[in-house]
Write a protein that holds these residues in place. Structure first.
Motif, PDB file in Angstrom:
ATOM      1  N   ASP A   1      49.936  53.741  45.975  1.00  0.00           N
ATOM      2  CA  ASP A   1      49.306  52.717  45.136  1.00  0.00           C
ATOM      3  C   ASP A   1      47.798  52.931  45.004  1.00  0.00           C
ATOM      4  O   ASP A   1      47.224  52.716  43.927  1.00  0.00           O
ATOM      5  CB  ASP A   1      49.585  51.333  45.708  1.00  0.00           C
ATOM      6  CG  ASP A   1      51.046  50.938  45.587  1.00  0.00           C
ATOM      7  OD1 ASP A   1      51.760  51.560  44.774  1.00  0.00           O
ATOM      8  OD2 ASP A   1      51.480  50.027  46.317  1.00  0.00           O
TER       9      ASP A   1
ATOM     10  N   ASN B   1      45.722  53.322  41.578  1.00  0.00           N
ATOM     11  CA  ASN B   1      44.593  52.456  41.230  1.00  0.00           C
ATOM     12  C   ASN B   1      43.358  53.261  40.857  1.00  0.00           C
ATOM     13  O   ASN B   1      42.653  52.943  39.886  1.00  0.00           O
ATOM     14  CB  ASN B   1      44.267  51.530  42.404  1.00  0.00           C
ATOM     15  CG  ASN B   1      45.328  50.471  42.616  1.00  0.00           C
ATOM     16  OD1 ASN B   1      46.167  50.235  41.760  1.00  0.00           O
ATOM     17  ND2 ASN B   1      45.303  49.828  43.774  1.00  0.00           N
TER      18      ASN B   1
ATOM     19  N   VAL C   1      55.098  48.578  32.211  1.00  0.00           N
ATOM     20  CA  VAL C   1      55.167  49.739  33.095  1.00  0.00           C
ATOM     21  C   VAL C   1      56.621  50.140  33.304  1.00  0.00           C
ATOM     22  O   VAL C   1      57.475  49.291  33.615  1.00  0.00           O
ATOM     23  CB  VAL C   1      54.520  49.432  34.462  1.00  0.00           C
ATOM     24  CG1 VAL C   1      54.621  50.638  35.390  1.00  0.00           C
ATOM     25  CG2 VAL C   1      53.066  49.013  34.279  1.00  0.00           C
TER      26      VAL C   1
ATOM     27  N   GLU D   1      58.856  50.584  44.240  1.00  0.00           N
ATOM     28  CA  GLU D   1      58.754  49.456  43.319  1.00  0.00           C
ATOM     29  C   GLU D   1      60.034  49.350  42.498  1.00  0.00           C
ATOM     30  O   GLU D   1      60.845  50.270  42.449  1.00  0.00           O
ATOM     31  CB  GLU D   1      57.580  49.661  42.348  1.00  0.00           C
ATOM     32  CG  GLU D   1      56.220  49.770  42.994  1.00  0.00           C
ATOM     33  CD  GLU D   1      55.123  49.969  41.945  1.00  0.00           C
ATOM     34  OE1 GLU D   1      55.462  50.031  40.744  1.00  0.00           O
ATOM     35  OE2 GLU D   1      53.960  50.067  42.329  1.00  0.00           O
TER      36      GLU D   1
ATOM     37  N   ASP E   1      51.534  44.976  34.171  1.00  0.00           N
ATOM     38  CA  ASP E   1      50.167  44.941  34.675  1.00  0.00           C
ATOM     39  C   ASP E   1      49.354  44.058  33.733  1.00  0.00           C
ATOM     40  O   ASP E   1      49.585  44.052  32.512  1.00  0.00           O
ATOM     41  CB  ASP E   1      49.543  46.338  34.713  1.00  0.00           C
ATOM     42  CG  ASP E   1      50.128  47.210  35.808  1.00  0.00           C
ATOM     43  OD1 ASP E   1      50.991  46.719  36.555  1.00  0.00           O
ATOM     44  OD2 ASP E   1      49.741  48.388  35.896  1.00  0.00           O
TER      45      ASP E   1
ATOM     46  N   ASP F   1      42.512  42.980  38.268  1.00  0.00           N
ATOM     47  CA  ASP F   1      43.702  43.749  37.897  1.00  0.00           C
ATOM     48  C   ASP F   1      44.873  43.275  38.739  1.00  0.00           C
ATOM     49  O   ASP F   1      44.787  43.224  39.975  1.00  0.00           O
ATOM     50  CB  ASP F   1      43.478  45.252  38.136  1.00  0.00           C
ATOM     51  CG  ASP F   1      42.319  45.795  37.314  1.00  0.00           C
ATOM     52  OD1 ASP F   1      42.522  46.026  36.108  1.00  0.00           O
ATOM     53  OD2 ASP F   1      41.226  45.980  37.882  1.00  0.00           O
TER      54      ASP F   1
ATOM     55  N   LYS G   1      49.222  43.591  39.420  1.00  0.00           N
ATOM     56  CA  LYS G   1      50.467  44.340  39.223  1.00  0.00           C
ATOM     57  C   LYS G   1      51.611  43.444  39.666  1.00  0.00           C
ATOM     58  O   LYS G   1      51.592  42.887  40.766  1.00  0.00           O
ATOM     59  CB  LYS G   1      50.456  45.636  40.033  1.00  0.00           C
ATOM     60  CG  LYS G   1      49.323  46.587  39.641  1.00  0.00           C
ATOM     61  CD  LYS G   1      49.370  47.872  40.460  1.00  0.00           C
ATOM     62  CE  LYS G   1      48.174  48.770  40.143  1.00  0.00           C
ATOM     63  NZ  LYS G   1      48.167  49.211  38.751  1.00  0.00           N
TER      64      LYS G   1
ATOM     65  N   ARG H   1      55.742  43.286  40.084  1.00  0.00           N
ATOM     66  CA  ARG H   1      57.048  43.933  40.134  1.00  0.00           C
ATOM     67  C   ARG H   1      58.039  42.963  40.793  1.00  0.00           C
ATOM     68  O   ARG H   1      57.656  41.939  41.337  1.00  0.00           O
ATOM     69  CB  ARG H   1      56.992  45.233  40.947  1.00  0.00           C
ATOM     70  CG  ARG H   1      55.839  46.153  40.579  1.00  0.00           C
ATOM     71  CD  ARG H   1      56.043  46.833  39.231  1.00  0.00           C
ATOM     72  NE  ARG H   1      55.003  47.825  38.997  1.00  0.00           N
ATOM     73  CZ  ARG H   1      53.864  47.587  38.344  1.00  0.00           C
ATOM     74  NH1 ARG H   1      53.641  46.372  37.852  1.00  0.00           N
ATOM     75  NH2 ARG H   1      52.977  48.535  38.159  1.00  0.00           N
TER      76      ARG H   1
ATOM     77  N   SER I   1      50.427  42.710  43.456  1.00  0.00           N
ATOM     78  CA  SER I   1      49.127  43.228  43.861  1.00  0.00           C
ATOM     79  C   SER I   1      48.031  42.552  43.051  1.00  0.00           C
ATOM     80  O   SER I   1      48.169  42.364  41.837  1.00  0.00           O
ATOM     81  CB  SER I   1      49.071  44.750  43.642  1.00  0.00           C
ATOM     82  OG  SER I   1      47.759  45.245  43.825  1.00  0.00           O
TER      83      SER I   1
END
Length: 383
Positions: free
Chosen positions: A78, A82, A311, A337, A343, A363, A365, A367, A372
């Protein structure tokens, strides 16, 4: 009289004969018993054999015993992603593209040449939660880091950059009583080519780091120290559409990241483990768009933007690792994931002068098994 005495003597003789017969029978029986006993002495005197002790089985490792290593592998993957995406964003995000196209802002001539060189510094924090999946009990990860970068315009419309990312990650697997830290250094190289409203951007990274782990065995801590590495690449194409002070920037990107860790042996605690090397990789497609607008306030430019992208993790090699304890060993699969996710993020940038600006980014994320959140504060200077 004579006859009577004779009959009585006969009876005495018969009684004596019966006694002798019984005595003879008893004697014969005793002889038989003694003879049989003498013929089978072993059977009568054989002791009961002692039961052999049941062997104690060797302890076998369980898949939850290296949950920290599975978390660290995903952390490295990850962090590589990033960094790649931030490098790509350096080229394709709207505010940078706006200044390359219209460096003066606020209606300045597009032919005005922007400064040739720039440098940037960023500090960021990341919070990640992985939900339980299979025999993995879930984790929490927190990362703090910083980035320093340098870029240059090497030809009209052609820009190159170099940057270094240093981060520290704390991994906590509370339900398994395990934790780890990952200190990771990443070196990145990025570039972009502008052609009319189109921009093609690319980025490559290489990272190397040190992992330190701790596992509570119930009778002390089993600890380990080993190395990890990542490599990745990203390519992105975007189209810059603007109307007055508004812009819409559709984007599409392809990303590949691979993370590896070295074999190691735990020390201390009860039954320390031998853990083999592992490698995991991921390839994804990202399609989305950014929308933004800038405002001129007291001769300063405030730019606000937001983005969203779909994504598709179309390739995930989650890897596996062999765990040994004495003569026993098992193979533990990795974690990853969900294939599809989203995102999203937002950014605010304030240009203090024509060559200096401050910015903050968010930012996220999202899933099925992972969430995140990342916050970034940065400063850019051009000359």
């Amino acid at each position: 009289m004579r006859c009577t005495l004779q009959h009585s003597g006969t009876r005495q003789v018969i009684g004596l004969d019966r006694v002798r017969g019984i005595a003879a029978s008893v004697a014969i029986a005793l002889v038989l018993v003694v003879t049989m006993a003498a013929a089978t002495p072993g059977f009568a005197q054989t002791p009961t054999p002692a039961a052999s002790p049941t062997p104690t089985p060797s302890p076998t490792p369980v898949s939850t015993s290296i949950a920290y290593d599975r978390s660290v592998g995903n952390s490295a993957l990850d962090l590589g992603s990033n960094f790649l995406e931030r490098l790509g964003n350096q080229a394709s995000n709207g505010i940078n593209r706006t200044f390359r196209t219209n460096p003066g802002g606020g209606g300045a001539s597009a032919s005005t040449e922007d400064p040739r060189y720039r440098t940037w510094f960023e500090g960021y924090g990341i919070s990640v939660r992985t939900d339980p999946q299979g025999d993995f009990v879930g984790d929490r990860r927190k990362t703090v880091g910083g980035v320093a970068g340098f870029g240059a315009r090497v030809a009209p419309g052609v820009n190159l950059g170099f940057s270094v990312d240093q981060s520290h990650t704390d991994v906590d697997v509370p339900l398994a009583l395990q934790s780890a830290t990952l200190d990771l250094t990443q070196i990145g190289f990025n570039g972009s080519v502008d052609k009319g409203p189109w921009t093609w951007a690319f980025a490559v990274v290489h990272g190397f780091g040190k992992v330190r782990s701790s596992r509570d065995t119930g009778l002390g801590l089993a600890t380990a120290s080993y190395h990890a590495a990542i490599d990745g690449a990203l390519t992105e194409i975007s189209y810059y559409w603007t109307k007055d002070q508004m812009r819409i920037v559709p984007k599409g990107a392809l990303e590949y990241v691979r993370a590896t860790s070295a074999a190691f042996q735990e020390v201390g605690g009860l039954d320390p483990l031998n853990v083999g090397s592992t490698a995991l990789s991921r390839a994804r497609i990202m399609i989305g768009a950014e929308i933004g607008r800038y405002f001129i306030i007291d001769q300063k430019i405030l730019d606000l933007s937001a983005y969203g992208k779909f994504v598709d993790n179309f390739h995930q090699d989650l890897g596996s690792v062999q765990v040994s304890l004495g003569a026993q060993n098992i193979v533990v699969p990795g974690i990853g994931e969900s294939r599809y996710g989203m995102d999203a993020g937002a950014s605010a940038s304030l240009s203090l002068t024509s060559v200096a600006r401050l910015y903050v980014n968010y930012d996220g994320k999202f899933r099925n098994e992972l969430t995140s959140h990342q916050g970034t504060v940065g400063f850019e200077y051009k000359w």
